[in-house]
Design an enzyme around this catalytic site. Sequence first.
Site, PDB file in Angstrom:
ATOM      1  N   GLY A  14       0.782  -1.150   0.502  1.00 32.83           N
ATOM      2  CA  GLY A  14      -0.140   0.476  -0.015  1.00 32.83           C
ATOM      3  C   GLY A  14       0.914   1.087   0.161  1.00 32.83           C
ATOM      4  N   ASN A  16       1.622   3.371  -2.977  1.00 36.08           N
ATOM      5  CA  ASN A  16       0.624   4.003  -3.698  1.00 36.08           C
ATOM      6  C   ASN A  16      -0.492   5.095  -2.697  1.00 36.08           C
ATOM      7  OD1 ASN A  16       2.388   4.074  -6.491  1.00 36.08           O
ATOM      8  ND2 ASN A  16       1.849   2.544  -5.655  1.00 36.08           N
ATOM      9  N   ASN A 108      -5.851   3.619 -12.133  1.00 37.71           N
ATOM     10  CA  ASN A 108      -4.889   1.860 -12.591  1.00 37.71           C
ATOM     11  C   ASN A 108      -2.922   2.366 -12.456  1.00 37.71           C
ATOM     12  OD1 ASN A 108      -3.648  -0.288 -11.587  1.00 37.71           O
ATOM     13  ND2 ASN A 108      -2.813  -0.536 -13.733  1.00 37.71           N
ATOM     14  N   HIS A 110       0.165   1.555 -13.112  1.00 35.78           N
ATOM     15  CA  HIS A 110       1.285  -0.034 -13.730  1.00 35.78           C
ATOM     16  C   HIS A 110       2.746   0.819 -13.869  1.00 35.78           C
ATOM     17  CE1 HIS A 110       2.422  -3.242 -15.765  1.00 35.78           C
ATOM     18  NE2 HIS A 110       2.600  -2.419 -16.441  1.00 35.78           N
ATOM     19  N   ASP A 151      -4.227  -3.016 -18.555  1.00 30.61           N
ATOM     20  CA  ASP A 151      -3.607  -1.837 -19.126  1.00 30.61           C
ATOM     21  C   ASP A 151      -3.481  -1.019 -20.208  1.00 30.61           C
ATOM     22  OD1 ASP A 151      -2.407  -2.845 -16.319  1.00 30.61           O
ATOM     23  OD2 ASP A 151      -0.749  -3.893 -17.097  1.00 30.61           O
TER      24      ASP A 151
HETATM   25  C1  GAR Z   1       3.310  -0.847  -7.606  1.00 29.83           C
HETATM   26  O1  GAR Z   1       4.772  -0.575  -7.730  1.00 29.83           O
HETATM   27  C2  GAR Z   1       2.176  -1.022  -8.469  1.00 29.83           C
HETATM   28  O2  GAR Z   1       2.788  -0.151  -9.955  1.00 29.83           O
HETATM   29  C3  GAR Z   1       2.300  -2.097  -9.091  1.00 29.83           C
HETATM   30  O3  GAR Z   1       2.247  -3.174  -7.591  1.00 29.83           O
HETATM   31  C4  GAR Z   1       3.356  -2.438  -6.652  1.00 29.83           C
HETATM   32  C5  GAR Z   1       2.518  -2.106  -5.858  1.00 29.83           C
HETATM   33  O4  GAR Z   1       2.688  -1.641  -4.203  1.00 29.83           O
HETATM   34  N1  GAR Z   1       0.952  -2.379  -9.840  1.00 29.83           N
HETATM   35  C6  GAR Z   1       0.821  -3.398 -10.540  1.00 29.83           C
HETATM   36  O5  GAR Z   1       1.802  -3.753 -10.935  1.00 29.83           O
HETATM   37  C7  GAR Z   1      -0.555  -3.129 -11.213  1.00 29.83           C
HETATM   38  N2  GAR Z   1      -0.206  -4.355 -12.445  1.00 29.83           N
HETATM   39  P1  GAR Z   1       1.859  -0.482  -3.246  1.00 29.83           P
HETATM   40  O6  GAR Z   1       1.481  -1.798  -2.773  1.00 29.83           O
HETATM   41  O7  GAR Z   1       3.648  -0.451  -2.237  1.00 29.83           O
HETATM   42  O8  GAR Z   1       1.304   0.284  -3.368  1.00 29.83           O
END
Ligand code: GAR
Length: 197
Positions: A14, A16, A108, A110, A151
């Site tokens: 989490g 982000n 989203n 990515h 995506d």
């Molecule tokens: C982040 O790097 C996000 O961009 C990616 O997973 C990670 C989650 O980290 N998302 C994807 O790959 C979606 N296809 P977080 O839980 O620390 O935000």
Amino acid sequence: MEKVKIAGFVSGGGTNLQAILDASERGELPHGEIALVLSSKPGVYAMERAKNHGIPAVVAHRKELGDRFEAEIEGYLAAYGIEMIVLAGFMSILSKAFTDRFPQRMINIHPSLIPSFCGKGFYGIHVHEAALRYGVKVSGATVHFVNEIPDGGQIIRQKAVPVLPGDTPESLQKRVMEEAEWIILPEATEEIAARLL
Ligand code: GAR
């Protein structure tokens, strides 16, 4: 002032989500409020982050719910009056029936420059492994609208980050998060919330 009610969807640490909550506390999300955090997995740290900010956090456990996963999510969205969704590290692919209900209202993050290293199977650390394997010298992050193509929705923001000699998937992931994701996701969240009001 009226604010758009936003749900943050998560599946893991989490960071982000945290970036959006921090931006909100700095007054950088004037048109939206995170009104709900929904996790596809129980026990993830993103839930703690929500609770620390006094935000309701619920679980729709994809593995247990199976076919009832999206119906369960929709129940929560209705209960909390959600108008916009931010996928902030959400690792489930949503059906066309679901994405059609939130046209231009679901975004989203990515961790690559779409259309590179994206689509089914490209998530989390795997994206950075693929980028290093290919040998690109620049990577980055993309915020896009969500539609039925993984995506594949319209791009809202992108930010490039250099790939440096000696990078590992983990070091590249960290740079992409710090220098791109945590900046463009809160910015895009505010941009779309402002547009929806
Ligand atoms: C982040 O790097 C996000 O961009 C990616 O997973 C990670 C989650 O980290 N998302 C994807 O790959 C979606 N296809 P977080 O839980 O620390 O935000």
